[in-house]
Design a protein around this motif. Structure first.
Motif, short mmCIF file in Angstrom:
data_model
loop_
_atom_site.label_atom_id
_atom_site.label_comp_id
_atom_site.label_asym_id
_atom_site.label_seq_id
_atom_site.Cartn_x
_atom_site.Cartn_y
_atom_site.Cartn_z
N MET A 170 0.83 -1.20 0.00
CA MET A 170 0.00 0.00 0.00
C MET A 170 0.86 1.25 0.00
N LYS A 196 -17.89 11.01 13.93
CA LYS A 196 -17.36 10.07 14.92
C LYS A 196 -16.46 10.77 15.94
N GLN A 197 -15.52 11.56 15.44
CA GLN A 197 -14.56 12.18 16.35
C GLN A 197 -15.23 13.20 17.26
N LEU A 214 -9.48 6.47 1.65
CA LEU A 214 -8.38 5.50 1.59
C LEU A 214 -8.09 5.08 0.15
N ALA A 215 -9.15 4.80 -0.60
CA ALA A 215 -8.98 4.38 -2.00
C ALA A 215 -8.37 5.51 -2.83
N LEU A 249 -14.74 7.37 4.60
CA LEU A 249 -13.32 7.14 4.90
C LEU A 249 -12.73 6.04 4.02
N ALA A 250 -13.52 5.03 3.71
CA ALA A 250 -13.03 3.97 2.81
C ALA A 250 -12.71 4.58 1.45
N GLU A 307 -3.48 8.99 12.08
CA GLU A 307 -3.13 7.63 12.48
C GLU A 307 -2.24 6.96 11.45
N MET A 308 -2.44 7.35 10.18
CA MET A 308 -1.64 6.76 9.10
C MET A 308 -0.32 7.52 8.90
N PHE A 328 1.02 5.39 -0.02
CA PHE A 328 0.25 6.59 0.30
C PHE A 328 1.15 7.81 0.20
N LEU A 347 -19.43 5.27 3.51
CA LEU A 347 -18.21 4.88 2.81
C LEU A 347 -17.18 6.01 2.70
N GLN A 371 -4.71 5.86 -2.25
CA GLN A 371 -3.98 4.82 -2.97
C GLN A 371 -3.84 5.15 -4.46
N TYR A 386 -8.41 12.46 11.59
CA TYR A 386 -8.01 11.40 12.51
C TYR A 386 -7.37 10.23 11.75
N MET A 387 -8.00 9.81 10.66
CA MET A 387 -7.45 8.68 9.90
C MET A 387 -6.07 9.03 9.35
#
Lengths: 303, 303
Positions: A1, A289-290, A218-219, A214-215, A259-260, A3, A212, A222, A255-256
């Protein structure tokens, strides 16, 4: 992966987030919101819209927002047409956004023009704006799905982007306006955009309508995307699905990324405080969420 | 981006989801919940726990759940120790789950043993279970982060998995118990697990505590994982973060997989109805994305 090591978040809460908000928010509080967000570290922000106050009363104070909210960074104002652009120019704006719907039907229902008619009227405006040296962003909405037409193919979206890029647009903000894209579709379209437009900024604009968000971020990461439109508190979003949430929330994306270990230069804590400052003026509770976690933790500490 | 064409969801709501629920739910309603979920298409389900009713009163009806809820499919019962295993064997269970915390401190706070002590007591039980031909799953909790120790390294997790695999465990359920893993960590550990244990089923178990549930599912899919523990309604989850949500919700994972054309054989609509049937018995509202949307749409239709 793989990024990117760094990503830029373009805060769209003050414009895209608030524009559909029913409660009219006092200008002073909008300015405080913008200031709090800037202090959190954003370098780019959509701060207001030069639209007709008849259609979008919330943006009737665009001149004041521009005058008092433009300190530091790139302050983007949305200009839907020539009149809006003129107001932006009259107010010395240095960065403007134009928008068009990739879906013909969506564009017609939204602004009573076909996509082609919109492009035909926008391209001369972009030329004029470019001559004056402004930063130009183009927002392409319904780039994946349309509430009326369903799936939107990649090729027409790419063709719109080609026309914008040829016209000298600096930034293409490609949006999943109704939050129906899946990670495969996101990866596919953004990979093509990154490949075809290496000289243009490519920004991904997601909605968390069906969870979807955050997913999809992520995509897109990438696919090499390193710019994301996000909205503090998840404010905004097209009201097409009952119970749906809006733009992907700045604090959740942040946040994501944190963390990454993807650098953004933005303080999560300060974003949460900015959200907290605007929440009392809204017609709905914030459900990111946060923010939900932060409020619960703050309440626990207070006990 | 490569993804498996098919993925299996292991429904853990009736066990992992309900075990921390404060309201004692009538056995009859649990059985209806299990039945509704089976009708939705699950082939594998954690249905109950043979734990001491003193510690987990909600699971006091384990014998009845097994007797009346075991029709069709693989019905997994959690057996924390020899006594639990004996109860499972006495009740003709054909699939059992053992668990251990990868974090020593977590394991000690949870069951008053070090991780090594747990492994030393579990491995003989696994041998005994294997002799009888049961399906054996091992749940490795806190495989990424521990609320006491912080980050858990990959090597100790892999070492626990090696011991389980050598002992003949069929299925390794590797869990981000407190929902702190990020997609990079998920991709890294699960890639190693898939590589090192090609003959063992590898299941990813995520919590949506901080909103990264679906992004982590996406990362695990990319690592080749095609089995996921999910909980209808997002029930359950360690109560470590105030305001936090629990297990990743079956309906949210299912929606993403459906949109990505990854086959599961499970009906989203039927899962939502199963969630709806158990909600009145819970101490909290269900906040999964798909359920929230579905309820809002149902309410709109009724108007």
């Amino acid at each position: 992966m793989n990024f990117p090591a760094r990503a830029d978040l373009i805060e769209v809460g003050p414009r895209d987030g608030l524009q559909n908000e029913k409660n009219l928010i006092p200008t002073e509080n909008k300015l405080q919101f913008i200031k709090a967000l800037k202090e959190a570290g954003f370098n780019e922000m959509e701060i207001t819209s030069f639209v007709s106050p008849k259609w979008v009363p919330q943006m009737a104070d665009a001149e004041e927002i521009v005058r008092y909210g433009s300190a530091a960074g790139r302050n983007i104002v949305l200009t839907p047409n020539e009149k809006g652009l003129q107001r932006a120019l009259d107010n010395d704006c240095r960065a403007v956004a134009f928008f068009v719907g990739a879906s013909n039907t969506f564009n017609q229902k939204n602004i009573n023009r076909t996509t082609e008619e919109s492009m035909n009227s926008l391209l001369p405006l972009i030329a004029k704006t470019k001559d004056r040296g402004l930063f130009i962003r183009a927002c392409i909405s319904t780039s994946f799905y349309c509430p009326y037409e369903g799936k939107i193919e990649e090729e027409p979206v790419l063709e719109i982007c080609r026309q914008f890029a040829d016209a000298g647009v600096d930034d293409l903000s490609v949006a999943d306006t109704i939050g129906m894209a899946n990670p495969q579709e996101v990866y596919s379209l953004f990979s093509r955009l990154k490949q075809e437009f290496p000289e243009t900024l490519i920004t991904a604009h997601f909605h968390d309508t069906r969870g979807l968000g955050l997913a999809n971020v992520l995509a897109a990461l990438q696919a090499g995307v390193d710019r994301f439109d996000t909205s503090a508190g998840g404010l905004g979003g097209c009201p097409f699905a009952p119970g749906a949430s809006g733009n992907v929330a700045t604090e959740d994306v942040l946040y994501m990324l944190q963390e990454m270990k993807i650098e953004t230069g933005i303080s999560l804590e300060k974003v949460l405080k900015a959200v907290n400052s605007i929440e009392p003026f809204l017609n709905k509770a914030i459900s990111s969420k946060q923010y939900t976690l932060w409020k619960a933790q703050t309440a626990e500490k207070a006990q």
